[in-house]
Design a protein around this motif. Structure first.
Motif, PDB file in Angstrom:
ATOM      1  N   CYS A   1       0.827  -1.217   0.000  1.00  0.00           N
ATOM      2  CA  CYS A   1       0.000   0.000   0.000  1.00  0.00           C
ATOM      3  C   CYS A   1       0.859   1.264   0.000  1.00  0.00           C
ATOM      4  O   CYS A   1       0.509   2.266  -0.626  1.00  0.00           O
ATOM      5  CB  CYS A   1      -0.889  -0.066   1.250  1.00  0.00           C
ATOM      6  N   ALA A   2       2.031   1.219   0.717  1.00  0.00           N
ATOM      7  CA  ALA A   2       2.847   2.437   0.836  1.00  0.00           C
ATOM      8  C   ALA A   2       4.306   2.108   1.095  1.00  0.00           C
ATOM      9  O   ALA A   2       4.642   1.031   1.609  1.00  0.00           O
ATOM     10  CB  ALA A   2       2.318   3.298   1.988  1.00  0.00           C
TER      11      ALA A   2
ATOM     12  N   LEU B   1       1.702   4.446  -2.249  1.00  0.00           N
ATOM     13  CA  LEU B   1       1.944   5.786  -1.679  1.00  0.00           C
ATOM     14  C   LEU B   1       3.415   5.922  -1.298  1.00  0.00           C
ATOM     15  O   LEU B   1       4.079   4.921  -0.990  1.00  0.00           O
ATOM     16  CB  LEU B   1       1.069   5.968  -0.431  1.00  0.00           C
ATOM     17  N   VAL B   2       3.925   7.172  -1.331  1.00  0.00           N
ATOM     18  CA  VAL B   2       5.345   7.421  -1.005  1.00  0.00           C
ATOM     19  C   VAL B   2       5.441   8.556   0.017  1.00  0.00           C
ATOM     20  O   VAL B   2       4.985   9.675  -0.253  1.00  0.00           O
ATOM     21  CB  VAL B   2       6.144   7.809  -2.267  1.00  0.00           C
ATOM     22  N   VAL B   3       6.017   8.245   1.199  1.00  0.00           N
ATOM     23  CA  VAL B   3       6.280   9.284   2.212  1.00  0.00           C
ATOM     24  C   VAL B   3       7.724   9.148   2.664  1.00  0.00           C
ATOM     25  O   VAL B   3       8.218   8.042   2.875  1.00  0.00           O
ATOM     26  CB  VAL B   3       5.308   9.177   3.419  1.00  0.00           C
ATOM     27  N   SER B   4       8.423  10.299   2.747  1.00  0.00           N
ATOM     28  CA  SER B   4       9.850  10.261   3.108  1.00  0.00           C
ATOM     29  C   SER B   4      10.220  11.523   3.882  1.00  0.00           C
ATOM     30  O   SER B   4       9.350  12.336   4.216  1.00  0.00           O
ATOM     31  CB  SER B   4      10.710  10.134   1.832  1.00  0.00           C
TER      32      SER B   4
ATOM     33  N   SER C   1       5.232  11.446  -5.753  1.00  0.00           N
ATOM     34  CA  SER C   1       5.471  11.326  -4.307  1.00  0.00           C
ATOM     35  C   SER C   1       4.323  12.031  -3.591  1.00  0.00           C
ATOM     36  O   SER C   1       3.763  13.003  -4.099  1.00  0.00           O
ATOM     37  CB  SER C   1       6.812  11.978  -3.932  1.00  0.00           C
ATOM     38  N   ASN C   2       4.008  11.545  -2.361  1.00  0.00           N
ATOM     39  CA  ASN C   2       2.832  12.087  -1.655  1.00  0.00           C
ATOM     40  C   ASN C   2       3.171  13.051  -0.518  1.00  0.00           C
ATOM     41  O   ASN C   2       2.381  13.942  -0.202  1.00  0.00           O
ATOM     42  CB  ASN C   2       2.020  10.931  -1.045  1.00  0.00           C
ATOM     43  N   ALA C   3       4.302  12.823   0.158  1.00  0.00           N
ATOM     44  CA  ALA C   3       4.598  13.657   1.342  1.00  0.00           C
ATOM     45  C   ALA C   3       6.067  13.578   1.697  1.00  0.00           C
ATOM     46  O   ALA C   3       6.717  12.541   1.506  1.00  0.00           O
ATOM     47  CB  ALA C   3       3.763  13.179   2.529  1.00  0.00           C
ATOM     48  N   THR C   4       6.591  14.711   2.189  1.00  0.00           N
ATOM     49  CA  THR C   4       7.953  14.714   2.728  1.00  0.00           C
ATOM     50  C   THR C   4       7.978  15.591   3.973  1.00  0.00           C
ATOM     51  O   THR C   4       7.159  16.507   4.120  1.00  0.00           O
ATOM     52  CB  THR C   4       9.001  15.224   1.719  1.00  0.00           C
TER      53      THR C   4
END
Ligand code: GZL
Length: 329
Positions: free
Chosen positions: A230-231, A259-262, A278-281
């Motif tokens: 999922c992510a 989903l991508v969070v880093s 990308s979704n969030a940093t």
């Protein structure tokens, strides 16, 4: 050859005298800007290496701040090796520098060399990572709260997925405080959600190449990656950018199928957001030179310095990515 500790006190006295003089002059004269200090320091900086875009920004920022202050900065790039950092710190001690900045690649193994710096009355400021050593052995740590960063990433993901997500995790350098604490913060939050779990986790060593290689193995290990994963939670943007490449090469749409969070907030992650990948940093402040140098000045003026000077950044989403990218590129 004046003994180091006497020289240290002489220079402390000089600083105090200068400070008093400035203050007196300030009182006497109508206009006066009391700068932090006019003294020019010689500072040793033991940097980990150049493994990520964030690390390069940190190095450039600290060098620029030293230049701005007219300091003599002795820079050492350890190429990711702790033994090179220890050698550099010993060399700075032998040269009798006024202070040492140390970005410790891993948490353990620093006690002996920190004791040597303390014996030489040379303040050590930890920048961007911590050590597992007696806090009396260093002046202060200028770093984010990595647990908070991990918790913020997990909270965002829980809200985004209504608490239901199979997660793959790219960990930072094994044994580094950033990797240990980002994982701890993330795990602590998802432990509150029974349907959120990390199904695969491995270190990509904070590099793009490492992130790509490990993500390729994660994708190959799943029968249907789009459905099974999922992510991605990546401990830094550079590994996430490598993983995004791996997803695209496997025909997977990053930020949509997975989903991508880093963490870091480097320019290229904002570019990835603008490209819908990308979704969030979470931003990590690379400008650690000023607080680090000010802590050394405070020490020389006989002031107490807090053991941790914290600088946590906010979470960014695609809606402000273009503006943030233009600010940073
Ligand atoms: C964290 C820092 C990490 C960054 C990575 O303060 O040590 O190391 O998140 C870097 O980009 O490699």
């Amino acid at each position: 050859m004046i003994d180091r500790s006497i020289r240290q006190h002489l220079s402390w006295f000089d600083t105090l005298k200068q400070h008093l003089l400035t203050t007196v002059l300030c009182v006497a004269l109508p206009v006066c800007s009391v700068s932090a200090s006019a003294e020019s320091l010689t500072i040793g900086f033991s940097q980990i290496g150049s493994e990520s875009g964030w690390r390069t920004s940190e190095t450039e920022s600290i060098k620029a701040e030293a230049e701005r202050r007219g300091y003599n900065l002795k820079f050492s790039d350890a190429q990711q090796k702790q033994e090179n950092q220890i050698k550099a710190v010993r060399s700075f001690i032998a040269q009798g520098v006024d202070g040492i900045l140390l970005a410790p690649v891993v948490e353990t193994g620093w006690d002996q060399v920190l004791k040597e710096a303390k014996r030489a009355h040379i303040p050590v400021v930890l920048v961007d990572r911590g050590v597992d050593a007696n806090p009396d052995l260093y002046l202060t740590k200028v770093a984010s709260d990595f647990r908070e960063e991990g918790a913020l990433a997990a909270s965002w993901l829980a809200a985004k997925t209504n608490g239901k997500c199979n997660i793959v995790e790219l960990q930072g350098t094994v044994g580094s405080s950033a990797a240990i604490d980002r994982k701890a913060g993330f795990d602590a939050v998802i432990s509150n959600f029974p349907n959120m779990k990390i199904i695969r986790s491995q270190s990509g060593d904070f590099t793009r190449a490492g992130g790509k290689e490990v993500m390729e193995s994660f994708l190959k290990a799943e029968s249907n990656p789009k459905k099974d994963i999922c992510a991605l939670f990546s401990h830094n943007d550079d590994m996430a950018l490598g993983a995004i490449l791996a997803m695209k090469e496997a025909g997977i749409k990053p930020s949509k199928d997975i989903l991508v969070v880093s963490i870091d907030g480097v320019p290229d992650i904002f570019k990835a957001m603008m490209d819908g990948e990308s979704n969030a940093t979470i931003e990590l402040n690379p400008h650690l030179g000023a607080p680090a140098f000010d802590a050394i000045l405070a020490y020389r003026a006989g002031k107490t310095v807090p053991k941790w000077i914290k600088a946590n950044g906010p979470l960014y989403l695609p809606d402000t990515a273009a503006a943030e990218y233009n600010k940073r590129k």
